[in-house]
Design an enzyme around this catalytic site. Structure first.
Site, PDB file in Angstrom:
ATOM      1  N   GLU A  41       8.844 -25.057 -38.399  1.00  0.00           N
ATOM      2  CA  GLU A  41      10.108 -24.843 -39.091  1.00  0.00           C
ATOM      3  C   GLU A  41       9.910 -24.947 -40.599  1.00  0.00           C
ATOM      4  O   GLU A  41       9.350 -25.942 -41.076  1.00  0.00           O
ATOM      5  CB  GLU A  41      11.130 -25.894 -38.631  1.00  0.00           C
ATOM      6  CG  GLU A  41      11.455 -25.790 -37.143  1.00  0.00           C
ATOM      7  CD  GLU A  41      11.940 -27.110 -36.551  1.00  0.00           C
ATOM      8  OE1 GLU A  41      12.160 -28.073 -37.303  1.00  0.00           O
ATOM      9  OE2 GLU A  41      12.068 -27.178 -35.313  1.00  0.00           O
ATOM     10  N   GLU A  72      11.762 -27.417 -31.265  1.00  0.00           N
ATOM     11  CA  GLU A  72      10.406 -27.972 -31.223  1.00  0.00           C
ATOM     12  C   GLU A  72       9.686 -27.639 -29.917  1.00  0.00           C
ATOM     13  O   GLU A  72       8.493 -27.340 -29.909  1.00  0.00           O
ATOM     14  CB  GLU A  72      10.450 -29.488 -31.440  1.00  0.00           C
ATOM     15  CG  GLU A  72      10.797 -29.907 -32.862  1.00  0.00           C
ATOM     16  CD  GLU A  72      12.280 -29.822 -33.175  1.00  0.00           C
ATOM     17  OE1 GLU A  72      13.076 -29.589 -32.240  1.00  0.00           O
ATOM     18  OE2 GLU A  72      12.654 -29.976 -34.355  1.00  0.00           O
ATOM     19  N   PHE A  98      11.251 -36.028 -34.559  1.00  0.00           N
ATOM     20  CA  PHE A  98      11.684 -34.754 -33.992  1.00  0.00           C
ATOM     21  C   PHE A  98      10.656 -34.148 -33.042  1.00  0.00           C
ATOM     22  O   PHE A  98      10.778 -33.002 -32.626  1.00  0.00           O
ATOM     23  CB  PHE A  98      12.001 -33.740 -35.100  1.00  0.00           C
ATOM     24  CG  PHE A  98      13.088 -34.188 -36.042  1.00  0.00           C
ATOM     25  CD1 PHE A  98      14.053 -35.104 -35.638  1.00  0.00           C
ATOM     26  CD2 PHE A  98      13.150 -33.694 -37.336  1.00  0.00           C
ATOM     27  CE1 PHE A  98      15.048 -35.522 -36.508  1.00  0.00           C
ATOM     28  CE2 PHE A  98      14.147 -34.110 -38.209  1.00  0.00           C
ATOM     29  CZ  PHE A  98      15.103 -35.022 -37.800  1.00  0.00           C
ATOM     30  N   PRO A 101      11.743 -33.561 -28.566  1.00  0.00           N
ATOM     31  CA  PRO A 101      12.146 -32.373 -27.803  1.00  0.00           C
ATOM     32  C   PRO A 101      10.939 -31.586 -27.267  1.00  0.00           C
ATOM     33  O   PRO A 101      11.065 -30.858 -26.291  1.00  0.00           O
ATOM     34  CB  PRO A 101      12.939 -31.547 -28.822  1.00  0.00           C
ATOM     35  CG  PRO A 101      13.473 -32.556 -29.767  1.00  0.00           C
ATOM     36  CD  PRO A 101      12.389 -33.602 -29.883  1.00  0.00           C
ATOM     37  N   HIS A 141      13.110 -40.447 -39.234  1.00  0.00           N
ATOM     38  CA  HIS A 141      12.181 -39.865 -40.204  1.00  0.00           C
ATOM     39  C   HIS A 141      11.078 -40.841 -40.599  1.00  0.00           C
ATOM     40  O   HIS A 141      10.385 -40.623 -41.577  1.00  0.00           O
ATOM     41  CB  HIS A 141      12.939 -39.434 -41.465  1.00  0.00           C
ATOM     42  CG  HIS A 141      13.854 -38.267 -41.266  1.00  0.00           C
ATOM     43  ND1 HIS A 141      14.963 -38.330 -40.468  1.00  0.00           N
ATOM     44  CD2 HIS A 141      13.812 -36.999 -41.758  1.00  0.00           C
ATOM     45  CE1 HIS A 141      15.587 -37.159 -40.485  1.00  0.00           C
ATOM     46  NE2 HIS A 141      14.898 -36.337 -41.252  1.00  0.00           N
TER      47      HIS A 141
END
Lengths: 336, 392
Positions: A41, A72, A98, A101, A141
């Site tokens: 991304e 993802e 992230f 997923p 994060h």
């Protein structure tokens, strides 16, 4: 296997940030093998939210540096198909939190493909994950998910702590015929250091003694290597001779280097940001007790994140291992 | 007790949707469709019948082998022969297939041997066939995960310049199978997004067999599945999945436009799982015999047999010969199953990685030493390795 990255005899020795070193390593990998592709991304036009892939789409085109839809599992799952077709995909998970997923595709598909196929189908894929805390970020994060992947047969897991390692290790990971989870210590992206192209790198899955000492061994990796080196420097002022080993590879673990160090110092402390329970520290403690039970003079200690979710950033400094906690552990180890 | 959340109406299964492509009625009558024509000749029609008959025989053998304890479990494809034979015949050798674990029929037609399929269910292998020479990927058991692999593979075909060439022989496409249950999976929906975004040469072939184990299609969707394709940006077609001619025609169309660079397509093959989900399942607990009987009248093999008999393309002698061939094939399948070799346990360490690790090598040696210790005392080391001996 793709060609191993080679030293460039008339190459450069230049000071780069860790992020720029990764960019340079990715660039060399793209130049060296037309089957290498990057996907993720925002990695193309933007160059990634951390700018690790900056300029690469411009130079190598949209077919080799691919902006992916925001999914993802889709990124990793399509990379599996590209690998089946003979490509060597390097995918970016935008942040540590992230990656989940894509967890099924990574642990169930990517990790097992070679085994399930009876060794007929290699899965040469690199999954880059910026990881770890200390950057004052919002939740999801700042996480350290390495244990999930190191616990999964079929995956290899590595992490760099210096620009020099970043430059070489990303190329070595891409050249590997096994899937490699490549963890990037995001709080160290802006750390500067010399990248030496002129000498061949040590093996990808080899640990390295980065500071010699005789009293105790700190076993660390990724973002905690710098913290441990700083602790060792402070410890030296107090008369503690602290050895620091940078694991570099979390799966497999280079127990030859680790055990050799602890055999000398007879004391070991594992330092990582990840949660304590069943973290790398647990595995290292178990193996050191198997190998060196009668050599060690104190139990293996752990300085780690706590078994809580990662906290809000205003209080993260108390979550992360720091000099005080590490040096307290050194004192405890030495006092036993 | 009052249910607070909605639940599917089990009594009103969709009997005869009007919006599907059909070229051969359940009674075996050839009909035309304004958009799709079947272009095969009599020989191909007879070949399709033969393939369906042999495929059913293979499937029946699979179920019987499980009942006799030769297989751990078997997922029958009973009733789905037309969907799979029609789709497989729309493939060219250079196209790549990503099957689910129920695509026995497709795999047979791609050159995968019965033994290589049976080994998965007997527990001697997780994948045995050469996925490159058969252009057929291994079975994927995590529902829908293979659709992303198919899409990535199709992107690879694009990058390799194998799509949209003037010379059609240089083109290839991908056929990705999934079921109605998988249509709810995130990976499947992500694969639609990626395929559309990159205009990838992949055809999604959904066998809507009405049931995901015990859950009816109405639990997965409230609109016909093929209509979802429009929302992703590519055409969707519903075809009578028990009509091999219609399936062949629609899949041929979809594959050709994919090869030519016109992007993905979605096919909903409307069919029915006549058997259980697997041999471990008991469909009498969740569906009515009336429903199964309704679908029995739409049998894919019967309708083509009736059509070819009535039109004089085949006769009783031809069918008798086919029966003999099926008998012989069945015997071969059983023999192949019994002959499957059991791998050595020590082999599992060798293929975890392309480049093994010191730790894994140490574990292999530890196992081998333990296994060998039984030989030295005269015990059966294989039995020990399978948990019948003492622990180390």
């Amino acid at each position: 296997m793709s060609a191993q990255p080679q030293a460039v005899p008339n190459g450069t020795k230049q000071t780069l940030t860790l992020g720029k070193a990764l960019n340079a390593g990715l660039r060399r990998a793209l130049e060296a093998d037309p089957k290498v592709l990057l996907a993720g991304e925002d990695i193309g036009r933007l160059g990634g939210v951390f700018r690790i892939t900056e300029g690469l789409q411009k130079d190598f085109g949209e077919d080799r540096v691919i902006d992916s839809p925001l999914a993802e599992s889709g990124i990793v799952g399509t990379a599996v198909g590209l690998a089946l077709r003979g490509y060597r995909p390097v995918v970016e998970m935008q942040f540590d939190g992230f990656v989940f997923p894509a967890f099924d595709q990574i642990t169930t598909q990517v990790a097992k493909m070679h085994f399930r196929s009876g060794g007929r189908i290699p899965m040469p894929m690199v999954i880059r994950i910026p990881y770890g805390g200390g950057i004052g970020s919002i939740e999801h994060h700042s996480e350290s998910p390495e244990t999930y992947f190191a616990h999964t047969p079929g995956l290899k897991v590595v992490t760099c702590s210096t620009p020099h390692d970043a430059y070489w290790m990303i190329q070595q990971a891409i050249a590997s015929d096994d899937p490699v989870v490549f963890l990037e210590p995001k709080r160290r992206y802006h750390e500067r250091g010399e990248v030496d192209e002129t000498t061949a790198p040590i093996a990808l899955h080899q640990a390295q003694v980065v500071r010699h000492g005789s009293d105790v061994t700190l076993l660390a990796y990724g973002p905690m290597v710098k913290t441990c080196l700083e602790a060792a420097a402070v410890g030296a002022d107090e008369g503690r001779f602290i050895e620091v080993v940078d694991l570099r590879s979390l799966s497999p673990i280079d127990m030859v280097t680790v055990s050799a160090s602890v055999r000398r110092t007879k004391r070991a402390i594992v330092v990582h940001e990840a949660h304590r329970t069943l973290g790398l520290g647990a595995e290292l403690a178990a193996r050191l007790h198997e190998d060196l039970f009668y050599v060690m003079e104190s139990p293996v200690l752990r300085v780690t994140g706590y078994d809580t979710p990662y906290p809000p950033s205003r209080i993260e400094e108390d979550y992360l291992p720091n000099l005080d906690r590490i040096l307290d552990a050194v004192d405890e180890s030495m006092s036993r | 007790m009052t249910n607070l959340i909605g639940h599917p109406d089990h009594g009103s299964f969709e009997r005869d949707p009007q919006d599907m492509v059909q070229l051969l009625t359940p009674e075996g009558e050839r009909v035309e469709h304004p958009d799709f024509a079947w272009c095969g000749d009599d020989d191909l029609a007879k070949q399709l019948l033969r393939d369906m008959v042999l495929a059913r025989r293979f499937d029946v053998e699979g179920t019987n082998l499980q009942r006799h304890g030769e297989l751990g479990v078997w997922p029958p494809a009973l009733g789905q022969e037309a969907a799979q034979v029609g789709a497989a015949h729309a493939m060219r050798a250079g196209d790549h297939v990503f099957p689910t674990y129920r695509e026995h029929v497709v795999c047979l037609l791609r050159g995968v041997t019965p033994a290589d399929m049976l080994g998965i269910w007997r527990g001697t292998t997780q994948s045995a066939w050469d996925t490159v020479s058969t252009n057929t990927h291994m079975y994927t058991l995590v529902i829908g995960a293979q659709t992303l692999h198919a899409t990535g593979y199709a992107m690879g075909l694009q990058l390799d310049g194998m799509v949209g060439n003037d010379d059609p022989e240089r083109n290839a496409g991908v056929l990705a199978f999934h079921g109605d249950g998988a249509s709810s999976q995130g990976d499947v929906n992500e694969s639609y997004v990626f395929a559309a975004s990159y205009h990838a040469p992949v055809v999604f072939f959904c066998q809507n067999n009405q049931w995901a184990i015990s859950e009816p299609i109405t639990r997965q969707t409230t609109i016909p599945l093929y209509q979802r394709a429009m929302g992703f940006g590519f055409p969707g077609v519903r075809v009578d999945g028990n009509d091999v001619l219609a399936v062949h025609a629609v899949t041929s169309w979809a594959m050709e436009r994919a090869r030519q660079g016109q992007g993905p397509a979605f096919i909903e093959a409307f069919t029915y799982r006549m058997g259980a989900h697997t041999t471990a399942d008991d469909p009498t607990k969740y569906r009515l015999a009336e429903e199964t009987e309704h679908w029995r009248l739409k049998d894919p093999i019967e309708r083509l047999r009736a059509h070819l008999l009535r039109s004089g393309k085949i006769d009783d002698a031809w069918l008798a010969e086919l029966d003999d061939e099926a008998e012989q094939f069945g015997a071969e399948v059983r023999a192949a199953c019994h002959a499957l070799p059991v791998p050595k346990f020590s082999e599992i360490f060798a293929t975890v990685h392309a480049e093994s690790t010191a730790e894994l090598e140490a574990q292999r040696e530890q196992y081998q030493t333990w296994a060998d210790s039984f030989e030295s005392i005269g015990a059966d080391s294989h039995g020990a390795a399978n948990g019948q001996g003492v622990s180390p």
